[in-house]
Design a protein around this motif. Structure first.
Motif, PDB file in Angstrom:
ATOM      1  N   LYS A  44       0.833  -1.212   0.000  1.00 31.65           N
ATOM      2  CA  LYS A  44       0.000   0.000   0.000  1.00 31.65           C
ATOM      3  C   LYS A  44       0.866   1.260   0.000  1.00 31.65           C
ATOM      4  O   LYS A  44       1.833   1.340   0.744  1.00 31.65           O
ATOM      5  N   PRO A  45       0.497   2.245  -0.823  1.00 32.76           N
ATOM      6  CA  PRO A  45       1.230   3.512  -0.792  1.00 32.76           C
ATOM      7  C   PRO A  45       0.882   4.305   0.459  1.00 32.76           C
ATOM      8  O   PRO A  45      -0.261   4.304   0.913  1.00 32.76           O
ATOM      9  N   HIS A  46       1.878   4.962   1.028  1.00 32.82           N
ATOM     10  CA  HIS A  46       1.702   5.835   2.187  1.00 32.82           C
ATOM     11  C   HIS A  46       2.205   7.219   1.780  1.00 32.82           C
ATOM     12  O   HIS A  46       3.148   7.335   0.999  1.00 32.82           O
ATOM     13  N   PHE A  47       1.586   8.251   2.312  1.00 29.97           N
ATOM     14  CA  PHE A  47       1.961   9.618   1.985  1.00 29.97           C
ATOM     15  C   PHE A  47       2.382  10.328   3.268  1.00 29.97           C
ATOM     16  O   PHE A  47       1.614  10.372   4.228  1.00 29.97           O
ATOM     17  N   THR A  48       3.606  10.841   3.292  1.00 27.20           N
ATOM     18  CA  THR A  48       4.133  11.482   4.498  1.00 27.20           C
ATOM     19  C   THR A  48       3.485  12.836   4.756  1.00 27.20           C
ATOM     20  O   THR A  48       3.417  13.266   5.900  1.00 27.20           O
ATOM     21  N   HIS A  49       3.010  13.477   3.691  1.00 26.85           N
ATOM     22  CA  HIS A  49       2.273  14.733   3.812  1.00 26.85           C
ATOM     23  C   HIS A  49       1.509  14.965   2.517  1.00 26.85           C
ATOM     24  O   HIS A  49       1.771  14.303   1.508  1.00 26.85           O
ATOM     25  N   GLU A  50       0.562  15.878   2.546  1.00 25.97           N
ATOM     26  CA  GLU A  50      -0.253  16.157   1.373  1.00 25.97           C
ATOM     27  C   GLU A  50       0.621  16.618   0.212  1.00 25.97           C
ATOM     28  O   GLU A  50       1.498  17.467   0.365  1.00 25.97           O
ATOM     29  N   GLY A  51       0.413  16.000  -0.935  1.00 21.25           N
ATOM     30  CA  GLY A  51       1.176  16.359  -2.123  1.00 21.25           C
ATOM     31  C   GLY A  51       2.488  15.593  -2.263  1.00 21.25           C
ATOM     32  O   GLY A  51       3.186  15.755  -3.258  1.00 21.25           O
ATOM     33  N   ALA A  52       2.820  14.777  -1.280  1.00 24.53           N
ATOM     34  CA  ALA A  52       4.070  14.015  -1.323  1.00 24.53           C
ATOM     35  C   ALA A  52       3.934  12.818  -2.257  1.00 24.53           C
ATOM     36  O   ALA A  52       2.837  12.315  -2.489  1.00 24.53           O
ATOM     37  N   PRO A  54       4.316   8.880  -3.087  1.00 25.35           N
ATOM     38  CA  PRO A  54       4.073   7.747  -2.193  1.00 25.35           C
ATOM     39  C   PRO A  54       5.370   7.053  -1.779  1.00 25.35           C
ATOM     40  O   PRO A  54       6.349   7.020  -2.527  1.00 25.35           O
ATOM     41  N   VAL A  55       5.348   6.531  -0.587  1.00 21.65           N
ATOM     42  CA  VAL A  55       6.417   5.669  -0.089  1.00 21.65           C
ATOM     43  C   VAL A  55       5.755   4.367   0.349  1.00 21.65           C
ATOM     44  O   VAL A  55       4.540   4.312   0.573  1.00 21.65           O
ATOM     45  N   TYR A  56       6.555   3.318   0.466  1.00 22.03           N
ATOM     46  CA  TYR A  56       6.015   1.993   0.708  1.00 22.03           C
ATOM     47  C   TYR A  56       6.690   1.360   1.912  1.00 22.03           C
ATOM     48  O   TYR A  56       7.878   1.561   2.153  1.00 22.03           O
ATOM     49  N   SER A  57       5.931   0.567   2.632  1.00 26.95           N
ATOM     50  CA  SER A  57       6.407  -0.080   3.845  1.00 26.95           C
ATOM     51  C   SER A  57       7.355  -1.231   3.514  1.00 26.95           C
ATOM     52  O   SER A  57       7.010  -2.123   2.724  1.00 26.95           O
ATOM     53  N   VAL A  58       8.527  -1.217   4.125  1.00 30.58           N
ATOM     54  CA  VAL A  58       9.500  -2.292   3.944  1.00 30.58           C
ATOM     55  C   VAL A  58       8.891  -3.618   4.404  1.00 30.58           C
ATOM     56  O   VAL A  58       9.066  -4.651   3.761  1.00 30.58           O
TER      57      VAL A  58
END
Length: 70
Positions: A44-52, A54-58
């Motif tokens: 699942k993509p995660h967003f550290t802040h609005e407009g960022a 996506p980063v993903y969980s290791v």
């Protein structure tokens, strides 16, 4: 004068970008397979802040990656 970009990570890294995942020798699946897993909601993509971006969980990537032991 430009400052060098130094990644700020402390302790265990929990999130990585899609590019880092795809280029990593740790998870040897290509771009297509990675995004198939994202589309299937296994990663699942995660967003550290609005407009960022996506980063993903290791942890999720490790769970989705199952090396062939055959």
């Amino acid at each position: 004068m430009t400052k060098a970009r130094i990644p700020i990570t402390t302790g265990k890294v929990n999130l990585v970008t899609g590019t880092q995942t795809i280029k990593s020798a740790r998870w040897p699946f290509g771009r297509n397979k990675f995004y198939e897993l994202v589309k299937a909601n296994l990663i699942k993509p995660h967003f550290t802040h609005e407009g960022a971006r996506p980063v993903y969980s290791v942890e999720e990537i490790n769970a989705a990656f199952q090396p062939c032991n055959a």
